[in-house]
Design a protein around this motif. Sequence first.
Motif, PDB file in Angstrom:
ATOM      1  N   ILE A 145      30.967 -17.270  11.152  1.00 18.84           N
ATOM      2  CA  ILE A 145      31.856 -16.327  10.467  1.00 18.84           C
ATOM      3  C   ILE A 145      32.035 -16.738   9.008  1.00 18.84           C
ATOM      4  CG2 ILE A 145      34.213 -15.396  10.389  1.00 18.84           C
ATOM      5  CD1 ILE A 145      34.316 -15.999  13.481  1.00 18.84           C
ATOM      6  N   ASN A 146      32.271 -18.045   8.813  1.00 18.72           N
ATOM      7  CA  ASN A 146      32.499 -18.557   7.465  1.00 18.72           C
ATOM      8  C   ASN A 146      31.751 -19.875   7.301  1.00 18.72           C
ATOM      9  OD1 ASN A 146      33.348 -19.601   5.044  1.00 18.72           O
ATOM     10  ND2 ASN A 146      35.521 -19.677   5.560  1.00 18.72           N
ATOM     11  N   GLN A 204      39.730 -14.026  13.235  1.00 14.76           N
ATOM     12  CA  GLN A 204      38.769 -14.542  14.214  1.00 14.76           C
ATOM     13  C   GLN A 204      38.725 -16.063  14.153  1.00 14.76           C
ATOM     14  OE1 GLN A 204      34.979 -12.740  13.393  1.00 14.76           O
ATOM     15  NE2 GLN A 204      35.697 -10.670  13.848  1.00 14.76           N
ATOM     16  N   ILE A 205      38.707 -16.589  12.944  1.00 13.46           N
ATOM     17  CA  ILE A 205      38.650 -18.038  12.760  1.00 13.46           C
ATOM     18  C   ILE A 205      39.899 -18.700  13.329  1.00 13.46           C
ATOM     19  CG2 ILE A 205      38.748 -19.874  11.012  1.00 13.46           C
ATOM     20  CD1 ILE A 205      36.720 -18.146   9.398  1.00 13.46           C
ATOM     21  N   LYS A 214      30.830 -21.011  16.181  1.00 12.60           N
ATOM     22  CA  LYS A 214      31.179 -19.601  15.939  1.00 12.60           C
ATOM     23  C   LYS A 214      31.950 -19.450  14.635  1.00 12.60           C
ATOM     24  CE  LYS A 214      30.988 -18.251  20.760  1.00 12.60           C
ATOM     25  NZ  LYS A 214      31.696 -17.809  21.956  1.00 12.60           N
ATOM     26  N   ARG A 218      39.576 -18.798  17.024  1.00 12.56           N
ATOM     27  CA  ARG A 218      38.536 -19.772  17.411  1.00 12.56           C
ATOM     28  C   ARG A 218      39.040 -21.210  17.229  1.00 12.56           C
ATOM     29  NH1 ARG A 218      35.302 -17.153  20.582  1.00 12.56           N
ATOM     30  NH2 ARG A 218      34.651 -15.177  19.737  1.00 12.56           N
ATOM     31  N   GLY A 242      37.729 -11.722   9.491  1.00 12.30           N
ATOM     32  CA  GLY A 242      37.186 -13.069   9.642  1.00 12.30           C
ATOM     33  C   GLY A 242      38.256 -14.132   9.790  1.00 12.30           C
TER      34      GLY A 242
END
Length: 186
Positions: free
Chosen positions: A148-149, A117-118, A144, A121, A114
């Motif tokens: 995720i979070n 990915q963050i 997005k 992003r 995560g």
Amino acid sequence: SLGAAPGDEAGLTLLRDVYEQSGRYGALVDELEKLAGGLGDPARSIELYMQAAGLCKDELGNSAGAARMYRNVLDLDSGHREASEELAYYYLENEKPREAVRVFEQLAESATSGPDQIDARLQLAELFEGELGESPEALAQFEKIIAINPHHARAQATLEAAYRDSEDAEGLVRVLSVRANHGDWG
């Protein structure tokens, strides 16, 4: 021409020493690239390509050569963070923001955690917001991130402000619902 066989670490070390002492960094880069391409070990190939990229950048001032090495790394591991970031920055320096977007999107899609990915992003959101001036695309990246979070404060604040400013009631309700459902009221 000097050379080392794939897997011959002692030969590679000697080769590196000889080329570095004589300042023949270009030849060393060529050898590292050739060795990396001939190995059956992707992890070792990546290591050699990254070494070659560093030499291209630091010793030769050849950012295009370094970018080629980063692309080689990404051919082996599409989620390699350092190679992705360096290649994206190369594209930005050379006024190719769409290529940088492509690299960060690939990184975001291949990231296994995560936080990774963050991070990708966030890079995309900043790129869309700043370099490309595409606010809707930036907001999509923040959406997005929230998926995720849900506790991501910057994404929450950015989305809430944008939806308030644009009077997008549906978007605002969605963000505030996420905050309410996750207890993020500061």
